[in-house]
Design a protein around this motif. Sequence first.
Motif, PDB file in Angstrom:
ATOM      1  N   ALA A 210      -7.318   7.017 -11.016  1.00 33.20           N
ATOM      2  CA  ALA A 210      -7.577   5.578 -10.920  1.00 33.20           C
ATOM      3  C   ALA A 210      -7.484   5.146  -9.470  1.00 33.20           C
ATOM      4  O   ALA A 210      -6.906   5.847  -8.631  1.00 33.20           O
ATOM      5  N   LYS A 211      -8.088   3.988  -9.206  1.00 31.45           N
ATOM      6  CA  LYS A 211      -7.947   3.367  -7.884  1.00 31.45           C
ATOM      7  C   LYS A 211      -7.190   2.058  -8.080  1.00 31.45           C
ATOM      8  O   LYS A 211      -7.551   1.260  -8.955  1.00 31.45           O
ATOM      9  N   PHE A 212      -6.146   1.866  -7.266  1.00 33.68           N
ATOM     10  CA  PHE A 212      -5.332   0.647  -7.351  1.00 33.68           C
ATOM     11  C   PHE A 212      -5.418  -0.127  -6.044  1.00 33.68           C
ATOM     12  O   PHE A 212      -5.438   0.480  -4.964  1.00 33.68           O
ATOM     13  N   LYS A 213      -5.403  -1.447  -6.158  1.00 32.32           N
ATOM     14  CA  LYS A 213      -5.251  -2.259  -4.954  1.00 32.32           C
ATOM     15  C   LYS A 213      -3.744  -2.433  -4.741  1.00 32.32           C
ATOM     16  O   LYS A 213      -3.029  -2.874  -5.644  1.00 32.32           O
ATOM     17  N   LEU A 214      -3.269  -2.050  -3.552  1.00 31.20           N
ATOM     18  CA  LEU A 214      -1.831  -2.136  -3.281  1.00 31.20           C
ATOM     19  C   LEU A 214      -1.490  -3.447  -2.574  1.00 31.20           C
ATOM     20  O   LEU A 214      -2.364  -4.112  -2.025  1.00 31.20           O
ATOM     21  N   ASN A 215      -0.217  -3.772  -2.586  1.00 30.58           N
ATOM     22  CA  ASN A 215       0.275  -4.934  -1.835  1.00 30.58           C
ATOM     23  C   ASN A 215       0.926  -4.458  -0.542  1.00 30.58           C
ATOM     24  O   ASN A 215       1.545  -3.388  -0.534  1.00 30.58           O
ATOM     25  N   PRO A 216       0.830  -5.253   0.516  1.00 29.54           N
ATOM     26  CA  PRO A 216       1.583  -4.875   1.716  1.00 29.54           C
ATOM     27  C   PRO A 216       3.077  -5.038   1.449  1.00 29.54           C
ATOM     28  O   PRO A 216       3.487  -5.866   0.634  1.00 29.54           O
ATOM     29  N   LEU A 217       3.883  -4.224   2.110  1.00 32.71           N
ATOM     30  CA  LEU A 217       5.341  -4.298   1.923  1.00 32.71           C
ATOM     31  C   LEU A 217       5.996  -4.371   3.295  1.00 32.71           C
ATOM     32  O   LEU A 217       5.664  -3.585   4.187  1.00 32.71           O
ATOM     33  N   GLU A 218       6.903  -5.334   3.453  1.00 35.29           N
ATOM     34  CA  GLU A 218       7.542  -5.468   4.767  1.00 35.29           C
ATOM     35  C   GLU A 218       8.922  -4.850   4.820  1.00 35.29           C
ATOM     36  O   GLU A 218       9.392  -4.413   5.858  1.00 35.29           O
ATOM     37  N   THR A 219       9.583  -4.832   3.667  1.00 33.37           N
ATOM     38  CA  THR A 219      10.960  -4.328   3.686  1.00 33.37           C
ATOM     39  C   THR A 219      11.323  -3.634   2.383  1.00 33.37           C
ATOM     40  O   THR A 219      10.735  -3.923   1.329  1.00 33.37           O
TER      41      THR A 219
ATOM     42  N   ARG B 287      19.178  -1.912  -2.077  1.00 33.84           N
ATOM     43  CA  ARG B 287      17.940  -1.171  -1.791  1.00 33.84           C
ATOM     44  C   ARG B 287      16.911  -1.422  -2.882  1.00 33.84           C
ATOM     45  O   ARG B 287      17.253  -1.730  -4.026  1.00 33.84           O
ATOM     46  N   ILE B 288      15.668  -1.194  -2.548  1.00 32.56           N
ATOM     47  CA  ILE B 288      14.579  -1.417  -3.506  1.00 32.56           C
ATOM     48  C   ILE B 288      14.760  -0.566  -4.772  1.00 32.56           C
ATOM     49  O   ILE B 288      14.461  -1.009  -5.882  1.00 32.56           O
ATOM     50  N   ASP B 289      15.316   0.649  -4.616  1.00 35.69           N
ATOM     51  CA  ASP B 289      15.530   1.512  -5.791  1.00 35.69           C
ATOM     52  C   ASP B 289      16.434   0.830  -6.810  1.00 35.69           C
ATOM     53  O   ASP B 289      16.228   0.924  -8.012  1.00 35.69           O
TER      54      ASP B 289
END
Length: 663
Positions: A169-178, A276-278
């Motif tokens: 599949a192809k996904f449009k990603l979001n930018p991530l700053e942190t 953390r994001i995790d």
Amino acid sequence: MKVSNWNGRPVVENATLTPFERGRATPPNSCPRGNGRSYGDASLQHSIIDCTGNKETLELDGDILSVSAGFTVTDILNFCIPKGFILPVIPGTQHATVGGMIAADVHGKNHESNGALGSWIQSIEIQLGLREPQSTKEGEIITCSTTENEDLFRMTIGGLGLTGIIISAKFKLNPLETTTFEQHVSKFPSLEAMIEALDKSSATHKTGWFDFFQMDQFLLLENSPKEGTNIPSNFQLRKAKIKLPFKSFPFVQPALMKIYNKRYARNLLKPKKEVRIDDVLFPLDSISNWNYLYGSRGFYQLQFSFPKDGIDEKMKAVTLKILESKFIPVLAVVKKHGALKSVGVLSFVQPGFSFAFDFVYKKGLTDFLRELNQEIAEMGGRVYLVKDALLKGAAFEKMYPEAKDFKERLSNYNDGSMQSLLSNRINLTTSMNQRFLIIGANSDIAQACIPHFEKGGAQLILGAHKPNEIQNESHEIIEIDVTKPEDAIQKIESLQFDGVLYAAGSLPKNEEALFGAIADHTMAVNYTGAVRILGAISKKFIDQKKGTIVGISSAGAVRGKTSNIVYGSAKGGFDHFLAGLRQYLHPKGIRVVTIRPGFVATKMTEGLDLSPKLTATPDQVAETIVKHALRGNRNIVYTKPIWRPISWIIRNVPEPIFKRKQL
Ligand SMILES: Cc1cc2nc3c(=O)[nH]c(=O)nc-3n(C[C@H](O)[C@H](O)[C@H](O)COP(=O)(O)OP(=O)(O)OC[C@H]3O[C@@H](n4cnc5c(N)ncnc54)[C@H](O)[C@@H]3O)c2cc1C
């Protein structure tokens, strides 16, 4: 091998796992599987296509990610986050695969802002669920998107792997700053108050948590990216701190969980500066196989949603029912779902709130959860299908009004070869293009069955000893003479079918058969031919790991009687044969159904003096036969219920009395 999904229930014994191979036609009755992180039976079947090895492509072009279906969330995030991008929708486990996430149309803790995963898919490459596509014997591969094969696109997102095998599949990603988040946890005195706060919260990632054992603290966890922080250049998701080597003692016990939940809430409420994001996305993944803590008995998760309207009353009813039962969930999580409409036809998420409750398995739980499912359906809620193992067809259709439409369109992509235990259980694929062979298709009952099979969506092969007498252009017709079983078996060998109805029967004049050679023919049609042919078909079904055998016996088969000595004995033999076959095939997942019609007004019984109360029309008998042939789990079916007690009496009258009766 034994296979089950994350909650350990149900278990498929003797499943065959075939690694996915591009272009290979789908084996019959199989379902694709990712990492088995669904709870229940969405990716279970006796024949499973293991898609986890499909890891050809993982590429980023601008903000578009091209990824093979076997890659997991971990693979994607470890690849994209250091480059400053993130998948816009991430479920609560980092071990789900791309194929599994698309087939479930997963949602995350940020559903309010980002919707479900389907909204971010640019295109899907899929191999249709066809045994033999029109053009080629190879699996047919198609790309679909909102501009190309749009129907397939919408059917595949949230389509539970039923349209075919997702390859990439192809996904449009979001930018991530942190990768650092600020966490704020607040406590509320009631579920209603917490839901209200969850509704109003402007955090990017938010969930509610509560403890069914105390019911006095309802926590709202709000997480948002922390300003002024960034992504460490070598960022990788944390590996699990603990990996359990085997299914342990069932630590998840109500008494222990009461203590654990108290401590957990206390810890959550301690002020924290950053997480953390995790920890935001996958709080449960710090123990990599925490499901083992439930021991071998496993557990069930019920995730369901209600629209916002009237939610307080509905949740009062649900929580009260649970609290009054002996089944108290050890974990309870709440999510808010925003207004972004899902792309998939059968997607779970709808605007409102969803609730996920984990129940430790114990006796009586499944009945309780089924009841609860029914009540949720009646209150306008719906259950998340990849978290379900118990829903019944009727409740499912009530929850998902789209089901009928989905079912009708599914046959454009799946000829019945893709079926999971889930899809069969909720009647999405039970009769879909099931192919039934009718043996004895010249008989009145067989003819009456044809329209009922058609109504049920089944395809038919009509096996008849006089094929020229059958006027039917819709189905394949072949000559099958059951008195020549070798010849019949040879013809059947090359046919593809999922079920067989043995409807051949011959009722001779009683004394002609008793004193004459016609007895041989009677026994061949009613018994010996059936034994040979159904024996061969059983072998075929064992090889294909699925099948249904339906035999038309007779209510008269339960005991020898003066009125039909040879016929009755042949039907008695056939009835016993089916009973033995049922025991033999049951552990192999093959169903055997014995139909015991009483009197039926057919050309076979013309001229007999039959009581109208005990006599059914061929159409009545046919409707019952087809109903039980296409679904259900009945073993012996009387087409007129009155014949069950009559047969019981006939079977149990002492022989000294019985021999004086002229039955
Ligand atoms: C701890 C935990 C937390 C979770 N949190 C969330 C959450 O927050 N939100 C959420 O939405 N879900 C959540 N889930 C559920 C999980 O994301 C889904 O069940 C997901 O489908 C699992 O992916 P999988 O690769 O393990 O697929 P499996 O469980 O193996 O299969 C799931 C479905 O996908 C189909 N499938 C798998 N691979 C393919 C393929 N290549 N082609 C076609 N069909 C395929 C299967 O047939 C099946 O219908 C959670 C699960 C766990 C264990």
